[in-house]
Motif scaffolding. Structure first.
Motif, PDB file in Angstrom:
ATOM      1  N   PHE A 225       0.804  -6.826   1.853  1.00 22.68           N
ATOM      2  CA  PHE A 225      -0.253  -7.834   1.853  1.00 22.68           C
ATOM      3  C   PHE A 225       0.130  -8.968   0.904  1.00 22.68           C
ATOM      4  CE2 PHE A 225      -2.154  -3.740   2.741  1.00 22.68           C
ATOM      5  CZ  PHE A 225      -3.038  -3.990   3.788  1.00 22.68           C
TER       6      PHE A 225
ATOM      7  N   THR B 216      -4.338 -12.070   1.954  1.00 19.19           N
ATOM      8  CA  THR B 216      -4.680 -11.088   2.989  1.00 19.19           C
ATOM      9  C   THR B 216      -5.054  -9.725   2.432  1.00 19.19           C
ATOM     10  OG1 THR B 216      -2.359 -10.383   3.259  1.00 19.19           O
ATOM     11  CG2 THR B 216      -3.134 -12.213   4.633  1.00 19.19           C
ATOM     12  N   MET B 217      -4.940  -9.537   1.127  1.00 19.10           N
ATOM     13  CA  MET B 217      -5.251  -8.222   0.556  1.00 19.10           C
ATOM     14  C   MET B 217      -6.745  -7.944   0.642  1.00 19.10           C
ATOM     15  SD  MET B 217      -5.192  -8.755  -3.621  1.00 19.10           S
ATOM     16  CE  MET B 217      -5.935  -7.148  -3.948  1.00 19.10           C
ATOM     17  N   PRO B 218      -7.128  -6.674   0.761  1.00 16.93           N
ATOM     18  CA  PRO B 218      -8.545  -6.316   0.704  1.00 16.93           C
ATOM     19  C   PRO B 218      -9.122  -6.640  -0.680  1.00 16.93           C
ATOM     20  CG  PRO B 218      -7.190  -4.495   1.515  1.00 16.93           C
ATOM     21  CD  PRO B 218      -6.256  -5.509   0.975  1.00 16.93           C
ATOM     22  N   GLU B 219     -10.451  -6.636  -0.768  1.00 18.56           N
ATOM     23  CA  GLU B 219     -11.088  -6.908  -2.065  1.00 18.56           C
ATOM     24  C   GLU B 219     -10.644  -5.891  -3.117  1.00 18.56           C
ATOM     25  OE1 GLU B 219     -13.094  -9.481  -3.005  1.00 18.56           O
ATOM     26  OE2 GLU B 219     -12.491 -10.319  -1.070  1.00 18.56           O
ATOM     27  N   LYS B 220     -10.458  -4.640  -2.660  1.00 20.32           N
ATOM     28  CA  LYS B 220     -10.010  -3.592  -3.566  1.00 20.32           C
ATOM     29  C   LYS B 220      -8.871  -2.820  -2.905  1.00 20.32           C
ATOM     30  CE  LYS B 220     -14.538  -2.900  -5.770  1.00 20.32           C
ATOM     31  NZ  LYS B 220     -15.583  -1.896  -6.119  1.00 20.32           N
ATOM     32  N   MET B 221      -7.888  -2.467  -3.684  1.00 19.63           N
ATOM     33  CA  MET B 221      -6.793  -1.633  -3.193  1.00 19.63           C
ATOM     34  C   MET B 221      -6.552  -0.512  -4.189  1.00 19.63           C
ATOM     35  SD  MET B 221      -3.907  -4.275  -1.655  1.00 19.63           S
ATOM     36  CE  MET B 221      -2.948  -2.905  -0.983  1.00 19.63           C
TER      37      MET B 221
ATOM     38  N   GLU C  21     -12.086 -15.765  -6.877  1.00 16.72           N
ATOM     39  CA  GLU C  21     -11.865 -16.483  -5.618  1.00 16.72           C
ATOM     40  C   GLU C  21     -12.459 -17.892  -5.714  1.00 16.72           C
ATOM     41  OE1 GLU C  21     -10.200 -16.074  -3.079  1.00 16.72           O
ATOM     42  OE2 GLU C  21     -10.013 -13.980  -2.479  1.00 16.72           O
TER      43      GLU C  21
ATOM     44  N   GLU D 162      -8.052  -5.168  -7.880  1.00 11.74           N
ATOM     45  CA  GLU D 162      -9.294  -5.759  -7.396  1.00 11.74           C
ATOM     46  C   GLU D 162      -9.194  -7.271  -7.529  1.00 11.74           C
ATOM     47  OE1 GLU D 162     -13.947  -5.719  -8.777  1.00 11.74           O
ATOM     48  OE2 GLU D 162     -12.879  -3.791  -8.723  1.00 11.74           O
ATOM     49  N   LYS D 163      -9.592  -7.986  -6.465  1.00 12.79           N
ATOM     50  CA  LYS D 163      -9.552  -9.443  -6.495  1.00 12.79           C
ATOM     51  C   LYS D 163     -10.552  -9.983  -7.516  1.00 12.79           C
ATOM     52  CE  LYS D 163      -7.951 -11.105  -1.989  1.00 12.79           C
ATOM     53  NZ  LYS D 163      -8.331 -11.886  -0.793  1.00 12.79           N
TER      54      LYS D 163
ATOM     55  N   SER E 201       0.836  -1.201   0.000  1.00 16.53           N
ATOM     56  CA  SER E 201       0.000   0.000   0.000  1.00 16.53           C
ATOM     57  C   SER E 201       0.870   1.249   0.000  1.00 16.53           C
ATOM     58  CB  SER E 201      -0.927  -0.003   1.215  1.00 16.53           C
ATOM     59  OG  SER E 201      -0.169   0.131   2.408  1.00 16.53           O
TER      60      SER E 201
END
Length: 598
Positions: free
Chosen positions: A487, A491-496, A598, A594-595, A481
């Motif tokens: 991350f 462990t990353m957020p859905e969006k960064m 999944e 963005e993930k 970040s």
């Protein structure tokens, strides 16, 4: 004296594998060797400008016929040339180093200085040009001592002693509180021009055993100002001198000081996502705006390596390698020069009105840092033959010799073939790098069960000629970040937003030479999709590298949505260092992720 050969050749090895078959290993073009070749040939054989003897001497002769830029930094370029080519010889070099030294010495002034003999060091009349002269004389002192270390030329030592006398004489003037206050934030002509003489003083002490030089160096560095518009090259050079002082005195206060300054740097805004540092510490008063500088990147590599050697702490080696592979290699132009590039901390590197190829300083310092990295690819310590960096190396020791080489083009895999070994057990310690999620080591085709100890996989046995070790890496994915939180994909957020991507040892980038559609307006809201399942299984989609690049296995093919229209496109992210080999583009380092899947 170190002789470097730049011919690429093939090596054939016989392997003692279980199937008793022969293994043929061809030498793969090595990134570090190539970069050293580019830099050294630029200096020795390059034109515009051509580094002739008269050109190199112009800073001490002050010959106005040349009009060389920064001649007021008297002896700077000549000193850097001596430091560089005292340790390596290039066949066909038109400059005779011994003759160059004779001519440098013939221009030394009566008080020991080089440059303007009429410049008076009156504390009330000191200007930036006085600081410039001190800078150049400090670099020349280092150069003379590096030359003496390999040549044992007594005239060079005597000249260095005279120069050391001049610097000793003016030290009391330069360390007055009013002088320090006046020059502490004057950038490239500031007080760091004086403090950086610690490096040369330590080397003078080593070869004369005269304690006054070590004592002077110890007193000088303590006047190094806090961060605030100092030329980072001079700042870091000073700290390199401090580590040198620790190495010869073993006074731990010097090492503690160097570690403290290093930590301040890496936890400050001066430490860039590239692993390097900005040209100036502090943002105020920087006339050129924010940019990198080859000298500073080189200093950071060398400082990190020296701290690693002094402490055995792997974090220093990790940071040296990351800066080398990213900041410093990106900094090198396709001509072989090093220099500077405008840097936008919210974007990455941007185009400049003119290319900052700094032939007068960065070319030499960048090359010296790469040579320093080459020196520690394999080292011996307390019976351990340690592989510290993964790059080509023909290692020779009285107990064991081996060749480290890339296994195949565009693969994260290396081979180590035993060339000779005495009839006793020896330990080869292979670094388990922090940028690898997995390191698989095999001996003659059989995977080793050994686990890392203090960052190294230890292999102990009676080695035979032809034994083959392979080291294969699975590159780790890291998202970083803007506030430097790291991350993994899981462990990353859905969006960064405004995040950087590290793949193995490489900082990934997008540029408008290689991926023009992605960079086309409007691109600020572009979203790169992270294929989470594939990445967590270690299966990224790799794009083929261009034909000109058979060294790097890190071209990532990604789906993305462009800001401004709805269709999904493809973009190739590549290591920022790869930009060297084409036209200079805008280089984006921060992205929206963005993930997906999944």
């Amino acid at each position: 004296m170190k002789i470097l050969s730049f011919l690429l050749f093939s090596l054939t090895f016989a392997s003692c594998n279980p199937n008793n078959t022969n293994v043929k290993m061809a030498r793969i073009e090595d990134e570090l060797d190539l970069r050293i070749k580019m830099a050294s040939e630029r200096i020795v054989f390059g034109k515009e400008p051509e580094m002739t003897e008269d050109f190199l001497l112009s800073g001490v002769t002050l010959d106005t016929n040349f009009g060389v830029r920064f001649a007021e930094f008297s002896g700077d370029q000549a000193g850097r040339y001596l430091s560089t080519f005292s340790r390596m010889k290039i066949p066909g070099n038109p400059v005779d180093l011994d003759l160059l030294v004779k001519k440098i010495i013939s221009n030394q002034r009566g008080d020991g200085r080089f440059g303007d003999a009429d410049m008076i060091f009156d504390p009330a009349k000191l200007t930036g040009n006085h600081m410039a002269l001190l800078w150049g004389n400090g670099r020349l002192l280092t150069g003379l001592m590096d030359y003496y270390a390999t040549s044992k030329n007594q005239e060079a030592l005597q000249s260095a002693v005279k120069l050391g006398g001049f610097l000793t004489d003016i030290a009391q003037i330069c360390t007055r509180p009013d002088v320090i206050e006046k020059f502490k934030t004057m950038g490239a002509m500031g007080f760091i021009c004086f403090t950086q003489i610690t490096d040369g003083l330590v080397k003078l002490y080593i070869h004369t055993s005269d304690k006054k030089y070590a004592e002077l160096a110890a007193s000088i560095y303590k006047f190094l100002p806090e961060f605030g518009n100092q030329h980072s090259h001079g700042y870091l050079n000073t700290v390199l001198g401090v580590i040198g002082l620790y190495n010869v005195t073993k006074d731990t206060s010097h090492l503690s000081y160097a570690k403290q300054i290093y930590q301040q740097i890496v936890y400050s805004n001066n430490y860039l996502i590239t692993g390097g540092v900005s040209e100036f510490f502090g943002k105020e008063g920087v006339g050129y705006g924010m940019r990198d500088e080859g000298c500073s990147e080189a200093d950071f590599v060398m400082l990190s390596l020296e701290l690693w050697k002094a402490t055995n702490m792997m974090d220093y080696l990790d940071k040296a390698e990351f800066c080398l592979n990213n900041a410093l290699m990106y900094n090198q132009y396709c001509s072989g020069d090093f220099g500077s590039h405008p840097y936008d901390e919210n974007f990455g590197f941007t185009l400049s009105a003119s290319q900052g190829r700094a032939w007068w300083c960065c070319d030499y310092h960048g090359l010296q840092a790469m040579l320093a990295a080459q020196d520690i690819i394999v080292t011996e310590q307390k019976g351990l033959h340690r592989v510290n960096l993964y790059s080509y190396k023909k290692y020779m020791h009285e107990d064991i010799s081996f060749t480290l080489n890339k296994f195949a083009k565009n693969q994260a895999k290396y081979s180590l073939v035993i060339d000779s070994s005495t009839n006793s057990a020896h330990v080869i310690a292979l670094r388990f790098p922090s940028w690898a999620s997995k390191t698989i080591v095999s001996i003659n085709g059989i995977e080793s069960p050994e686990k890392p100890i203090d960052g190294y996989i230890h292999l102990k046995r009676e080695w035979k000629k032809g034994d083959l070790i392979t080291i294969e890496f699975a590159y780790q994915m890291k998202l970083i970040s803007f506030d430097r939180k790291t991350f993994t994909v899981s462990t990353m957020p859905e969006k960064m937003s405004k995040a950087a991507l590290q793949y193995g040892p490489f900082l990934m980038s997008v540029d408008d030479e290689y991926s023009l559609p992605f960079m086309s307006e409007p691109s600020g809201g572009n979203i790169i999709y992270v294929p989470a399942k594939n990445w967590m299984e270690g299966k990224p989609t790799l794009a083929p590298a261009p034909d000109s690049s058979n060294r790097v296995e890190a071209y990532l093919k990604m789906d993305y949505k462009h800001d401004g229209y709805f269709s999904i496109g493809n973009v190739t992210m590549r290591p920022m260092s790869e930009v060297t080999f084409g036209q200079l583009p805008n280089v984006k380092l921060w992205f929206n992720f963005e993930k997906k899947g999944e």
